[in-house]
Design an enzyme around this catalytic site. Structure first.
Site, PDB file in Angstrom:
ATOM      1  N   ASP A  39      -6.489  -1.628  -7.642  1.00 51.14           N
ATOM      2  CA  ASP A  39      -5.925  -2.676  -8.401  1.00 51.14           C
ATOM      3  C   ASP A  39      -6.981  -3.738  -8.668  1.00 51.14           C
ATOM      4  OD1 ASP A  39      -4.598  -5.477  -8.657  1.00 51.14           O
ATOM      5  OD2 ASP A  39      -2.915  -4.172  -8.457  1.00 51.14           O
ATOM      6  N   ILE A  40      -6.875  -4.341  -9.766  1.00 50.81           N
ATOM      7  CA  ILE A  40      -7.656  -5.478 -10.245  1.00 50.81           C
ATOM      8  C   ILE A  40      -7.624  -6.781  -9.272  1.00 50.81           C
ATOM      9  CG2 ILE A  40      -8.284  -4.457 -12.208  1.00 50.81           C
ATOM     10  CD1 ILE A  40      -6.840  -6.683 -13.698  1.00 50.81           C
ATOM     11  N   ASN A  97       8.296  -1.411  -8.109  1.00 52.73           N
ATOM     12  CA  ASN A  97       9.375  -2.407  -8.527  1.00 52.73           C
ATOM     13  C   ASN A  97       9.928  -1.650  -9.707  1.00 52.73           C
ATOM     14  OD1 ASN A  97       8.729  -4.158  -6.657  1.00 52.73           O
ATOM     15  ND2 ASN A  97       6.770  -4.731  -7.872  1.00 52.73           N
ATOM     16  N   GLU A 105       6.402  -5.897 -13.496  1.00 53.79           N
ATOM     17  CA  GLU A 105       5.447  -6.710 -14.413  1.00 53.79           C
ATOM     18  C   GLU A 105       5.118  -5.698 -15.603  1.00 53.79           C
ATOM     19  OE1 GLU A 105       2.699  -8.895 -12.273  1.00 53.79           O
ATOM     20  OE2 GLU A 105       4.337 -10.569 -11.603  1.00 53.79           O
ATOM     21  N   HIS A 110       4.883   2.545 -11.976  1.00 51.66           N
ATOM     22  CA  HIS A 110       3.506   2.591 -11.027  1.00 51.66           C
ATOM     23  C   HIS A 110       4.090   2.473  -9.536  1.00 51.66           C
ATOM     24  CE1 HIS A 110       4.358  -1.503 -12.168  1.00 51.66           C
ATOM     25  NE2 HIS A 110       3.359  -2.080 -11.243  1.00 51.66           N
ATOM     26  N   HIS A 112       2.583   1.208  -6.028  1.00 46.95           N
ATOM     27  CA  HIS A 112       1.584   0.559  -5.190  1.00 46.95           C
ATOM     28  C   HIS A 112       1.388   1.227  -3.934  1.00 46.95           C
ATOM     29  CE1 HIS A 112       1.293  -3.464  -7.767  1.00 46.95           C
ATOM     30  NE2 HIS A 112       2.692  -2.924  -8.057  1.00 46.95           N
TER      31      HIS A 112
END
Length: 125
Positions: A39-40, A97, A105, A110, A112
């Site tokens: 993750d950035i 999510n 978002e 995806h 995490h």
């Protein structure tokens, strides 16, 4: 900004662009059907995203429409990624999510992977 998980897939979302190589990522694992990358904006010592390469908006969309091969590959990619980044020995959290109320978002499924430190309770209050 949270998105509606029932929307039509947008092939120009950031994760679709990462899959196509238009946006660079720090890859952890790439398989036929999945991609894992750091993750950035990490929220934990270990914070990696795993995405299917196919056009799936949410877990609901993926579980209903992905092929058996895509589903198996994705689930295995999540586990293998956790091992690769060293999250597995001490434990880790998975988070996916779906929809506005959950805070999704990006309109691309995806997961995490968080780890490398104590993560606290399951939900913020």
């Amino acid at each position: 900004m949270p998105i509606d998980h029932k929307q039509t897939y947008d092939g120009n979302n950031i994760f679709a662009r990462i899959v196509r190589g238009e946006i660079p990522s720090k890859k952890v694992l790439e398989t036929e059907h999945s991609l894992a990358f750091h993750d950035i904006n990490p929220l934990a010592a270990i914070h990696v995203l795993v995405i299917p390469k196919g056009p799936y908006v949410s877990w609901e969309d993926f579980s209903a429409n992905a092929s058996d091969a895509e589903i198996a590959d994705f689930v295995r990619a999540v586990g293998e990624t956790a091992r690769i980044v060293g999250a597995e020995p001490q434990g880790y959290r998975l988070l996916a999510n779906t929809g506005k109320r959950a805070g999704q978002e990006v309109a691309h499924l995806h997961v995490h992977i968080f780890g490398g430190q104590p993560l606290g309770g399951m939900l913020a209050r």
